[in-house]
Write a protein that holds these residues in place. Sequence first.
Motif, short mmCIF file in Angstrom:
data_model
loop_
_atom_site.label_atom_id
_atom_site.label_comp_id
_atom_site.label_asym_id
_atom_site.label_seq_id
_atom_site.Cartn_x
_atom_site.Cartn_y
_atom_site.Cartn_z
N TRP A 1 40.47 34.93 22.22
CA TRP A 1 41.50 35.35 22.76
C TRP A 1 41.77 35.32 24.37
O TRP A 1 43.35 34.71 24.66
CB TRP A 1 41.08 36.62 22.34
CG TRP A 1 40.17 36.89 23.14
CD1 TRP A 1 38.37 37.68 22.48
CD2 TRP A 1 40.04 37.89 24.47
NE1 TRP A 1 38.20 38.57 23.92
CE2 TRP A 1 38.94 38.47 24.87
CE3 TRP A 1 41.39 38.53 25.56
CZ2 TRP A 1 38.11 39.21 25.97
CZ3 TRP A 1 40.71 38.75 26.67
CH2 TRP A 1 39.03 39.12 26.66
N SER B 1 46.34 43.86 32.78
CA SER B 1 47.47 44.12 32.25
C SER B 1 48.82 43.90 32.95
O SER B 1 49.23 43.21 33.55
CB SER B 1 47.23 44.60 31.59
OG SER B 1 46.28 43.87 30.34
N ARG C 1 43.16 39.72 19.60
CA ARG C 1 41.88 40.02 19.60
C ARG C 1 41.14 39.71 18.66
O ARG C 1 40.18 38.84 18.77
CB ARG C 1 41.60 40.91 20.80
CG ARG C 1 42.15 40.11 22.47
CD ARG C 1 41.52 41.35 22.99
NE ARG C 1 41.97 40.56 24.77
CZ ARG C 1 41.44 41.92 25.91
NH1 ARG C 1 40.98 42.01 25.47
NH2 ARG C 1 42.40 41.82 27.19
N GLU D 1 45.74 34.31 25.10
CA GLU D 1 46.65 35.17 25.80
C GLU D 1 47.15 35.00 27.08
O GLU D 1 48.17 34.76 27.27
CB GLU D 1 45.88 35.96 26.23
CG GLU D 1 45.55 37.36 25.52
CD GLU D 1 44.53 37.86 25.78
OE1 GLU D 1 44.33 38.90 26.36
OE2 GLU D 1 44.52 38.90 24.78
N GLN E 1 47.41 40.81 22.78
CA GLN E 1 46.29 41.44 23.17
C GLN E 1 45.92 42.27 21.92
O GLN E 1 44.84 42.01 21.39
CB GLN E 1 46.66 42.51 24.77
CG GLN E 1 46.29 42.23 25.76
CD GLN E 1 45.93 42.73 26.77
OE1 GLN E 1 46.79 43.97 27.07
NE2 GLN E 1 45.77 42.29 27.65
#
Length: 95
Positions: A39, A82, A22, A43, A19
């Motif tokens: 991004w 997350s 990004r 991830e 992250q």
Amino acid sequence: MSSLKAATGVLRTTLARAQEERGQRPDLVDGPDGPECEWAAYERARMHEAVNAIRAERDLPAIPVEDFIRVEQLAVGHSDYSRKFAFYCAELAEK
């Protein structure tokens, strides 16, 4: 410490590091459901690799991307995305 808790911690760190990058991935790319932010794809790829690395350490077969995307969707839209994503990935790593 339980292996699920340890795996969750490793995967949470993996996601946090991805992250942080990004800003380096501003483009749109093809995703599983159409165009998505580069991004997000990055991830997802890092997490998928990390899950399969944990599984390999345990002599378990790799998780197909379809199973991985299914658990990712469980976390999407949550304020604690997350944390949930890392936990769901840890469950995949352990099963």
